[in-house]
Design an enzyme around this catalytic site. Structure first.
Site, PDB file in Angstrom:
ATOM      1  N   ASP A 154      -1.422  -2.695   8.361  1.00 40.29           N
ATOM      2  CA  ASP A 154      -2.194  -1.911   7.403  1.00 40.29           C
ATOM      3  C   ASP A 154      -3.190  -1.009   8.123  1.00 40.29           C
ATOM      4  O   ASP A 154      -2.886  -0.480   9.194  1.00 40.29           O
ATOM      5  CB  ASP A 154      -2.892  -2.854   6.419  1.00 40.29           C
ATOM      6  CG  ASP A 154      -2.941  -2.292   5.013  1.00 40.29           C
ATOM      7  OD1 ASP A 154      -3.725  -1.341   4.799  1.00 40.29           O
ATOM      8  OD2 ASP A 154      -2.228  -2.790   4.126  1.00 40.29           O
ATOM      9  N   HIS A 193      -8.378  -0.342   2.935  1.00 39.30           N
ATOM     10  CA  HIS A 193      -7.154  -0.878   2.338  1.00 39.30           C
ATOM     11  C   HIS A 193      -6.741  -2.175   3.012  1.00 39.30           C
ATOM     12  O   HIS A 193      -6.409  -3.167   2.342  1.00 39.30           O
ATOM     13  CB  HIS A 193      -6.044   0.171   2.448  1.00 39.30           C
ATOM     14  CG  HIS A 193      -4.815  -0.138   1.653  1.00 39.30           C
ATOM     15  ND1 HIS A 193      -3.791  -0.934   2.130  1.00 39.30           N
ATOM     16  CD2 HIS A 193      -4.424   0.255   0.408  1.00 39.30           C
ATOM     17  CE1 HIS A 193      -2.838  -1.021   1.210  1.00 39.30           C
ATOM     18  NE2 HIS A 193      -3.188  -0.306   0.164  1.00 39.30           N
ATOM     19  N   SER A 386       0.614  -2.591  -3.679  1.00 42.71           N
ATOM     20  CA  SER A 386      -0.053  -3.036  -2.448  1.00 42.71           C
ATOM     21  C   SER A 386      -0.820  -4.323  -2.677  1.00 42.71           C
ATOM     22  O   SER A 386      -1.027  -5.107  -1.754  1.00 42.71           O
ATOM     23  CB  SER A 386      -1.045  -1.977  -1.951  1.00 42.71           C
ATOM     24  OG  SER A 386      -0.465  -1.086  -1.051  1.00 42.71           O
TER      25      SER A 386
END
Length: 506
Positions: A154, A193, A386
């Site tokens: 990520d 994220h 996600s």
């Protein structure tokens, strides 16, 4: 020759808009070049493109040919017997004509499959997903994932109290962190994220005093950074990250990989380097969990269209623990793989999910300040597949803590066999086997295997005929040691080959 510098993501978007619809092709159709690159070679042969070159064997002829054609090799991707390069489109076409090259792919940008939801109803926001998927019942059984290591591919990592050994303190549960985004000297999460995804998998709720807890709150973590602060990544960077995981899987005992991202471009799994790379991990005993994507349509982008991995779609749980009001999220992608396998394999909550925030200065909270929980910088709300994928990843960690000898195929079968179809707005077309039920999975007993009979990516074949996956002793399979030049894949007796005695390397 000096290569020009350009913004790859925006430039590719312009190219795609100019070229129009592109038909997916496979190596068996007699060409060895991605159609977008072929069209660029015809229309703008001097345009610099980024490509991934998969070699036909172990020779260095493709690398030498890239140099002769004025290109530059940018990354070694030996996990799929390939490398990344930058070169003119016309030169890439010439390269693809070489018999030493199996396939030339476009190194497309990769995008995260989740982000803030700008229209959040704060009155309905509760961390209800753990009860919805039954994680709290597994915790009561004593399982919190402490014996399992998960790699999160990520946007990076920051130390956060929610990732310490216990809610009261202790060392960080981060075993390693590496980067493959072109700025390997800074491995922090400047986007916010990656930390959010890691928190869904394994946050322990320390900062919130137990209010927001991940699915496996004692799991060990490895951060593989592939995105920059704007969320931009490339296929080559992701493949390089997956390659590192494969090379270091034993050193860190990595059992699960989470990929909450998708290629920005539709591509057949038969030609996708991402699909080939995730299959290498799968065949080496690592469970790979990927997000289905957020286009809300019957189109799957790599690696979500790989038939082997666990592809996860999203549910809107309405912020309640009860499933009766739950329905498929409007953004959740679905569809069939090229081999006819329906995706996603199962679904999990994905709307307004609260998890740790990397920092208030990260890009996402700056862009969406209203998504900060209680206006602070400790937790953040995000939506997308996600967020659904790491719930399944955390569930896999709990299952493997209970039954560490399960193979990836057995894990996939168990999760799908125990997923819920009744009691919520189930739709077979876009929900796969159903709603994740980790409690049912952990208390289940079936050891049947998924994926039997599926064909491996053609980019992993050494001949022209397909490798059909049958009954394999996973403990003896080591794809990273296969000698491409000596193994006749079509005559292999999969039940008797001692893969550890073969060699595949530079």
């Amino acid at each position: 020759m000096k290569l020009q510098v350009w913004r790859w993501g925006s430039a590719l978007a312009v190219m795609l808009s100019l070229l129009g619809p592109i038909r997916a092709t496979t190596p068996t159709e007699g060409i060895r070049l991605h159609p977008i690159v072929a069209q660029l070679a015809a229309s703008s042969p001097d345009q610099i493109v980024r490509v991934i070159v998969q070699k036909a064997d172990q020779s260095v002829e493709p690398e030498a040919l890239v140099a002769r054609l004025g290109g530059v090799i940018t990354q070694d991707l030996h996990i799929i017997n390939a490398f990344a390069a930058e070169m003119q489109a016309g030169a890439a076409q010439e390269l693809a004509a070489s018999s030493s090259v199996r396939w030339v792919s476009l190194d497309a940008p990769v995008v995260e499959s989740g982000g803030p939801d700008g229209t959040v109803n704060t009155n309905a926001l509760l961390n209800a997903y753990n009860k919805a998927i039954g994680a709290d019942r597994v915790w009561a059984m004593g399982y919190q994932g402490s014996s399992v290591t998960v790699a999160v591919v990520d946007s990076g990592w920051v130390n956060n109290a929610d990732f310490r050994a216990t809610p009261r303190g202790g060392d960080m549960r981060l075993r390693a962190r590496v980067g493959f985004n072109g700025n390997e000297s800074n491995l922090d999460d400047h986007l916010a994220h990656g930390v959010h995804v890691a928190g869904i998998i394994g946050g322990n709720g320390a900062t919130s005093k137990g209010k927001y807890i991940g699915v496996a709150p004692k799991v060990q973590l490895v951060s593989v950074k592939v995105n920059d602060k704007n969320g931009q990544a490339s296929v080559a960077g992701v493949v390089a990250g997956l390659q590192w995981i494969n090379d270091n899987r034993t050193a860190y005992d990595i059992r699960v990989v989470n990929l909450s991202l998708n290629s920005s471009m539709a591509e057949s799994c038969a030609t996708s380097p991402l699909c080939a790379a995730v299959e290498i991990l799968w065949f080496n005993g690592i469970v790979v969990v990927v997000s289905a994507g957020n286009n809300g349509s019957a189109t799957l982008f790599p690696p979500a269209n790989d038939p082997f991995v666990i592809t996860v779609g999203g549910v809107d749980d309405k912020g309640t623990a009860s499933l009766t009001d739950d329905a498929i999220a409007s953004f959740s992608a679905y569809g069939l793989t090229e081999s006819g396998v329906a995706k996603p394999d199962l679904v999990a909550p994905s709307k307004n999910i609260i998890a740790p925030l990397a920092s208030g200065g990260a890009e996402l909270p700056k862009a969406y300040p209203a998504n900060r929980v209680d206006g602070k910088t400790d937790y953040f709300r995000m939506s997308g597949t996600s967020m659904a994928a790491p719930m399944v990843t955390g569930a896999v960690a709990l299952l493997l803590q209970d039954e560490p000898n399960l193979t990836p195929d057995q894990v996939k079968y168990r999760l799908m066999a125990t997923a819920k179809k009744a009691g919520w707005g189930y739709n077979a077309t876009n929900a796969g086997a159903g709603y994740l039920d980790v409690y049912a999975a952990v208390t289940g007993t079936t050891t049947q295997s998924a994926n039997t009979g599926l064909r491996a990516s053609p980019l992993l074949w050494s001949g022209q005929n397909a490798i059909t996956w049958g009954s394999v002793n996973w403990n003896s399979v080591n794809w990273n040691s296969v000698n491409w030049n000596s193994v006749n894949w079509n005559s292999v007796n999969w039940n008797s080959v001692n893969w550890n005695s073969d060699y595949w390397g530079p």
